[in-house]
Write an enzyme that holds these catalytic residues in place. Structure first.
Site, short mmCIF file in Angstrom:
data_model
loop_
_atom_site.label_atom_id
_atom_site.label_comp_id
_atom_site.label_asym_id
_atom_site.label_seq_id
_atom_site.Cartn_x
_atom_site.Cartn_y
_atom_site.Cartn_z
N ASN A 150 44.90 57.63 24.68
CA ASN A 150 44.37 58.40 25.82
C ASN A 150 44.88 57.78 27.12
O ASN A 150 44.82 56.58 27.31
CB ASN A 150 42.83 58.41 25.79
CG ASN A 150 42.25 57.04 25.99
OD1 ASN A 150 42.67 56.10 25.34
ND2 ASN A 150 41.30 56.91 26.87
N GLU A 247 40.73 45.40 27.37
CA GLU A 247 40.00 46.53 27.97
C GLU A 247 39.55 47.41 26.82
O GLU A 247 40.34 48.12 26.22
CB GLU A 247 40.93 47.33 28.90
CG GLU A 247 41.43 46.58 30.10
CD GLU A 247 40.33 46.25 31.09
OE1 GLU A 247 39.25 46.86 31.04
OE2 GLU A 247 40.56 45.36 31.91
N CYS A 281 37.23 55.75 28.14
CA CYS A 281 36.47 54.51 27.94
C CYS A 281 35.26 54.44 28.87
O CYS A 281 34.25 53.86 28.53
CB CYS A 281 37.37 53.31 28.14
SG CYS A 281 38.19 53.34 29.73
N GLU A 456 41.90 44.81 35.22
CA GLU A 456 43.16 45.47 35.57
C GLU A 456 42.97 46.16 36.92
O GLU A 456 41.85 46.57 37.25
CB GLU A 456 43.56 46.45 34.47
CG GLU A 456 43.94 45.68 33.20
CD GLU A 456 44.51 46.52 32.09
OE1 GLU A 456 44.05 47.67 31.92
OE2 GLU A 456 45.40 46.02 31.37
P1 NAD Z 1 42.77 51.47 18.72
O1 NAD Z 1 42.10 50.18 18.97
O2 NAD Z 1 42.66 52.09 17.37
O3 NAD Z 1 44.35 51.37 19.00
C1 NAD Z 1 44.86 50.88 20.22
C2 NAD Z 1 46.25 50.34 20.02
O4 NAD Z 1 46.22 49.20 19.16
C3 NAD Z 1 47.22 51.32 19.36
O5 NAD Z 1 48.48 51.22 20.00
C4 NAD Z 1 47.31 50.80 17.92
O6 NAD Z 1 48.53 51.11 17.28
C5 NAD Z 1 47.20 49.31 18.15
N1 NAD Z 1 46.77 48.55 16.96
C6 NAD Z 1 46.01 48.98 15.93
N2 NAD Z 1 45.80 47.97 15.05
C7 NAD Z 1 46.45 46.88 15.53
C8 NAD Z 1 46.62 45.54 15.08
N3 NAD Z 1 46.08 45.11 13.94
N4 NAD Z 1 47.33 44.69 15.85
C9 NAD Z 1 47.89 45.10 17.01
N5 NAD Z 1 47.78 46.36 17.48
C10 NAD Z 1 47.07 47.25 16.76
O7 NAD Z 1 42.22 52.44 19.86
P2 NAD Z 1 42.37 54.02 19.96
O8 NAD Z 1 41.51 54.66 18.92
O9 NAD Z 1 43.80 54.38 20.05
O10 NAD Z 1 41.71 54.24 21.42
C11 NAD Z 1 40.38 54.40 21.62
C12 NAD Z 1 39.71 53.12 22.09
O11 NAD Z 1 40.33 52.62 23.27
C13 NAD Z 1 38.25 53.38 22.47
O12 NAD Z 1 37.42 52.35 22.01
C14 NAD Z 1 38.30 53.39 23.99
O13 NAD Z 1 37.07 53.14 24.61
C15 NAD Z 1 39.32 52.33 24.26
N6 NAD Z 1 39.83 52.47 25.63
C16 NAD Z 1 39.48 51.51 26.56
C17 NAD Z 1 39.93 51.64 27.89
C18 NAD Z 1 39.59 50.61 28.95
O14 NAD Z 1 40.29 50.53 29.95
N7 NAD Z 1 38.55 49.82 28.80
C19 NAD Z 1 40.72 52.73 28.25
C20 NAD Z 1 41.03 53.67 27.28
C21 NAD Z 1 40.59 53.52 25.98
#
Ligand code: NAD
Length: 487
Positions: A150, A247, A281, A456
């Protein structure tokens, strides 16, 4: 089927493996993406390290670096419509949101362009008469940036912008869900004139992410995503003692007192939870409402939620598009079913919309009889609002802080003194008072607890990509005496 390429060491290639990206509005594959293998990740990190150590980037003045970032900002602004179109196509985020957000992403690069030559060291008033001591601020090295699907252009700008302004180099792993806008961004970056290897953009899933974040040449991992993945990232980085900024998710309280401007608060709540189809988020996903106005507020909110225009994300009239993945839709459904069993009551929505695409309607769940239901404690990452109510200010604060997350919060009240008490009492990285979701490159952004650590945006984010070197210079011409002569 459109083809996208990865960007390593200033060159584009298809990679040795590919996968298909799904259009969430139709559920059909529409583009082919390179899936980075271990060899690609290693090549990208090596390119970033060579660029970091090479004279072209390291020898550039901070002002020159700022000029390149300004050029990048201009290019992002010029190409914003194309980038927005791709993000909408690949993630389902509606075009009216991607258009506005990506135009603003250019401002993040502009902010860090301006900051590049304002990152200063310091001179210390040292307690020795014949010494000059000063601090140099130097870039930390190769940064791994890992982002979720996202708002990838935004979430990568808050990493790439400050990291390059500080003089670091970056390997960015785009999410395996909806990577098209990031791979297109690489093409735009390539035109800005940075030395090759300063930024490398790859994509792929957890395996590519794990290879990157455990790479011995990576000194810092800047991660945005879910708390479970964050635990893997911290374990991956631990082997090399790389630092991390995390984050993560949220379950942000949106608190409305009976003295608030109700119509204004209803509008803020609608966009606070249903914008980006709730995949945000900072979504204000827990409404904490005064019992004195609960009925009036929910009646108005329900009417607005039911009037939302749901549909084709590429249509400017659409207000809520599809969820990014089928998994997201199934997840929302499962959480609602579990919460209903626990005593929560669906006020509106709750069932996916039939047909192609991953559509889910704006949903409101009253949890008055189930304050510990899953929909109160878990992040949905969908257009689902959970509601709790209160009688006193103390109760409102207790409900707001009764969470393992701590990212954002909203307070709606016309009382200045109460607003100040709430600002002090809320445990979260952001408090919005009588507004919600406002962001700026100038303001830091980040959370507490399971919402992560690090910030950030703002000046501090650039300083976090630097390390301090203390320099000692002897100013007297007296030779250093033989230490073994007894005087
Ligand atoms: P996710 O944690 O499933 O994936 C995020 C990224 O991590 C992807 O690029 C994925 O390929 C990578 N990844 C997955 N497993 C990994 C591993 N073992 N080692 C290294 N990288 C790995 O998240 P998502 O489902 O894509 O996104 C949703 C989450 O992101 C929600 O919890 C949301 O709240 C959070 N989010 C936080 C913010 C913020 O600024 N705080 C902003 C947007 C989204």
């Amino acid at each position: 089927m459109q083809q996208f390429q990865q960007y390593i060491d200033g060159a584009f290639d298809d990679g040795s493996a590919q996968f298909h990206s799904i259009d969430p509005a139709t559920g059909a594959a529409w583009a082919s993406m390179p899936e980075a293998q271990a060899a690609d990740v290693n090549r990208a990190v090596q390119a970033a390290e060579t660029a970091f150590l090479g004279s072209e980037w390291a020898g550039m003045t901070a002002t020159q670096c700022g000029k390149l970032l300004h050029r990048l900002a201009d290019l992002v602004a010029e190409n914003a419509p194309r980038l927005a179109e791709l993000e909408t196509r690949d993630t389902g985020k509606i075009i009216r949101e991607t258009s506005a957000q990506i135009a603003y992403v250019a401002e993040y690069y502009r902010y860090y362009a301006g900051l590049a030559d304002k990152i200063e060291g310091a001179h210390l008033p040292i307690d020795k008469p014949d010494m000059e001591v000063w601090l140099r601020r130097e870039p930390i090295g190769v940064v791994a940036a890992v982002v979720p699907w996202n708002s990838q252009l935004f979430l990568s700008a808050v990493k790439i912008g400050p990291a390059l302004a500080a003089g670091c180099t970056v390997v960015l792993k785009a999410s395996e869900e909806g990577p098209a806008p990031m791979l297109e961004f690489a093409r735009i970056f390539d035109q800005a004139g940075f030395p090759k290897g300063v930024l490398n953009v790859i994509t792929g899933g957890p395996e590519a992410g794990a290879t990157l974040t455990s790479h011995p040449k990576v000194v810092h991992v800047a991660f945005t995503g879910g708390p479970e993945t964050a635990r893997h990232i911290v374990r991956n980085s631990a082997e090399n003692l790389a630092s991390t900024s995390l984050e993560l998710g949220g379950k942000s309280p949106f608190i409305v007192f009976d003295d608030a401007d109700i119509d204004s608060a209803v509008n803020a709540q609608v966009s606070g939870i249903f914008a980006a189809t709730g995949q945000s988020c900072v979504a204000g996903s827990r409404l904490v409402i005064s019992n004195k106005i609960k009925d009036e507020f929910l009646t108005k909110l329900k009417a607005k939620a039911e009037a939302v225009v749901i549909g084709d994300p590429t249509d400017m009239a659409t207000e809520v598009g599809p969820l990014c993945t089928l998994h997201q839709r199934d997840n929302a459904l499962a959480l609602i079913a579990a919460s209903e069993k626990q005593g929560a009551r669906v006020v509106t929505g709750g069932q996916p919309i039939a047909g192609d695409g991953f559509y889910f309607p704006p949903t409101i769940i009253d949890c008055s009889d189930a304050p510990q239901a899953d929909c109160i404690t878990n992040e949905f990452f969908g257009p689902v609002l959970s509601v709790l109510s209160f009688d006193t200010e103390e109760e409102a604060l207790e409900i707001a802080n009764n969470t393992t997350f701590g990212l954002a919060s909203g307070v709606f009240t016309s009382s200045l003194t109460r607003a100040h008490r709430m600002i002090r009492g809320i445990r979260a990285g952001i408090v919005w008072v009588n507004t919600y979701r406002a962001v700026s490159p100038i303001a830091p952004f980040g959370g507490h607890g399971l919402s992560g650590h690090g910030r950030e945006g703002g000046m501090q984010a650039a300083l976090d990509y630097t390390k301090v070197k203390a320099v000692w210079l002897k100013t007297s011409d007296d030779p250093i005496p033989d230490p073994f002569v007894i005087r």
